[in-house]
Design an enzyme around this catalytic site. Sequence first.
Site, PDB file in Angstrom:
ATOM      1  N   THR A  28       0.776  -1.206  -0.073  1.00 57.98           N
ATOM      2  CA  THR A  28      -0.015  -0.124   0.118  1.00 57.98           C
ATOM      3  C   THR A  28       0.916   1.050   0.049  1.00 57.98           C
ATOM      4  OG1 THR A  28      -1.690  -1.059   1.422  1.00 57.98           O
ATOM      5  CG2 THR A  28      -1.872   1.145   1.316  1.00 57.98           C
ATOM      6  N   SER A  30       2.057   4.900  -2.374  1.00 55.32           N
ATOM      7  CA  SER A  30       2.614   5.655  -3.356  1.00 55.32           C
ATOM      8  C   SER A  30       3.631   4.873  -4.238  1.00 55.32           C
ATOM      9  CB  SER A  30       2.870   7.228  -3.307  1.00 55.32           C
ATOM     10  OG  SER A  30       4.274   7.074  -2.627  1.00 55.32           O
ATOM     11  N   ALA A  83       7.959   1.422   2.453  1.00 53.33           N
ATOM     12  CA  ALA A  83       8.185   1.658   3.831  1.00 53.33           C
ATOM     13  C   ALA A  83       8.176   3.097   4.021  1.00 53.33           C
ATOM     14  CB  ALA A  83       9.387   0.832   3.905  1.00 53.33           C
ATOM     15  N   ASP A  84       8.089   3.396   5.429  1.00 56.41           N
ATOM     16  CA  ASP A  84       8.611   4.838   5.894  1.00 56.41           C
ATOM     17  C   ASP A  84       9.832   5.118   6.125  1.00 56.41           C
ATOM     18  OD1 ASP A  84       5.755   5.551   5.609  1.00 56.41           O
ATOM     19  OD2 ASP A  84       5.332   4.148   7.076  1.00 56.41           O
ATOM     20  N   LYS A  94       6.806   0.831   9.094  1.00 55.84           N
ATOM     21  CA  LYS A  94       5.874   0.978   7.984  1.00 55.84           C
ATOM     22  C   LYS A  94       4.429   1.425   8.719  1.00 55.84           C
ATOM     23  CE  LYS A  94       5.066  -2.276   5.180  1.00 55.84           C
ATOM     24  NZ  LYS A  94       4.666  -1.211   4.007  1.00 55.84           N
ATOM     25  N   GLY A  95       3.247   1.640   7.764  1.00 57.54           N
ATOM     26  CA  GLY A  95       1.906   1.884   8.158  1.00 57.54           C
ATOM     27  C   GLY A  95       1.652   3.493   8.215  1.00 57.54           C
ATOM     28  N   GLY A  96       2.614   4.239   7.576  1.00 60.15           N
ATOM     29  CA  GLY A  96       2.184   5.639   7.393  1.00 60.15           C
ATOM     30  C   GLY A  96       0.739   5.789   6.714  1.00 60.15           C
ATOM     31  N   GLU A 103      -0.607  -5.494   6.030  1.00 58.31           N
ATOM     32  CA  GLU A 103       0.830  -5.634   5.535  1.00 58.31           C
ATOM     33  C   GLU A 103       1.771  -6.616   6.228  1.00 58.31           C
ATOM     34  OE1 GLU A 103       1.924  -1.536   5.740  1.00 58.31           O
ATOM     35  OE2 GLU A 103       0.900  -1.061   3.589  1.00 58.31           O
TER      36      GLU A 103
HETATM   37  C1  5RP Z   1       1.295   2.005   4.144  1.00 56.18           C
HETATM   38  C2  5RP Z   1       2.945   1.877   4.331  1.00 56.18           C
HETATM   39  C3  5RP Z   1       3.713   2.194   3.035  1.00 56.18           C
HETATM   40  O1  5RP Z   1       4.365   1.307   2.628  1.00 56.18           O
HETATM   41  C4  5RP Z   1       4.483   3.494   3.578  1.00 56.18           C
HETATM   42  O2  5RP Z   1       3.586   4.574   4.349  1.00 56.18           O
HETATM   43  C5  5RP Z   1       5.426   4.166   2.544  1.00 56.18           C
HETATM   44  O3  5RP Z   1       4.248   4.997   1.538  1.00 56.18           O
HETATM   45  P1  5RP Z   1       5.009   5.601   0.070  1.00 56.18           P
HETATM   46  O4  5RP Z   1       5.280   4.525  -0.859  1.00 56.18           O
HETATM   47  O5  5RP Z   1       3.799   6.536  -0.133  1.00 56.18           O
HETATM   48  O6  5RP Z   1       6.062   6.383   0.771  1.00 56.18           O
HETATM   49  O7  5RP Z   1       3.367   1.358   5.058  1.00 56.18           O
HETATM   50  O8  5RP Z   1       0.662   1.828   5.298  1.00 56.18           O
END
Ligand code: 5RP
Length: 218
Positions: A28, A30, A83-84, A94-96, A103
């Site tokens: 999940t 971008s 990942a964040d 993770k989990g942003g 996940e």
């Molecule tokens: C979602 C997540 C995403 O993998 C994480 O937030 C990174 O997001 P992005 O690819 O938009 O930078 O853990 O719950």
Amino acid sequence: MTPDEKKQAAAKAALEYVEVGTVIGIGTGSTANYFIDMLADIKHKVDGTVASSEASAARLKQHGIQVLDLNAVDGISVYVDGADESTQHLQLIKGGGGALTREKIVAAVAGKFVCIADESKLVDVLGKFPLPVEVIPMARGYVARRITKLGGNPIWRDGFVTDNGNIILDVHNLEILEPSKLETELNQITGVVTNGLFALRPADVLILGTDQGAKTMT
Ligand code: 5RP
């Protein structure tokens, strides 16, 4: 390269990990969205996908990619997600996007976890990005008090409800020197569904988009 171009470079490199005739786990966010869009070109090569969120499931379906119930599949060959934050040991926050629990489930099932990100996500120590914790709604105050005692500053992600009907506490001011220990400690608090540390089950491969192209770490 822009951050988005770096995410695209990482997503493109992850296509090499797609195993023909298997079920693929889809993350999940971008970066995962770029991967979904690229997977559409080779969708005939896979048996289907399992999505880590309703949002990703909707995007996959828009591309005509089959989305399967996890309980209906025997296994997942590879899970591709963003990942964040990541350390060089491929332990993650993770989990942003709030999808951390699903996940973590898909990552647990997958034979291989390929994490894709732009290079800004690589850190020496986890914790600058607030650590998401999914909590059963009635336990919000109790869990917040317990996390405060552990030294964190939990902030309720107001107005956000997870795909599982729960709330998120984003924990600020953590310097996570022992990720596996903290992951276990947080999960032992009654009312916590899970937290966004992926240390006990880290990524197997990290693909970072850089100015020089995709860089792979294992
Ligand atoms: C979602 C997540 C995403 O993998 C994480 O937030 C990174 O997001 P992005 O690819 O938009 O930078 O853990 O719950």
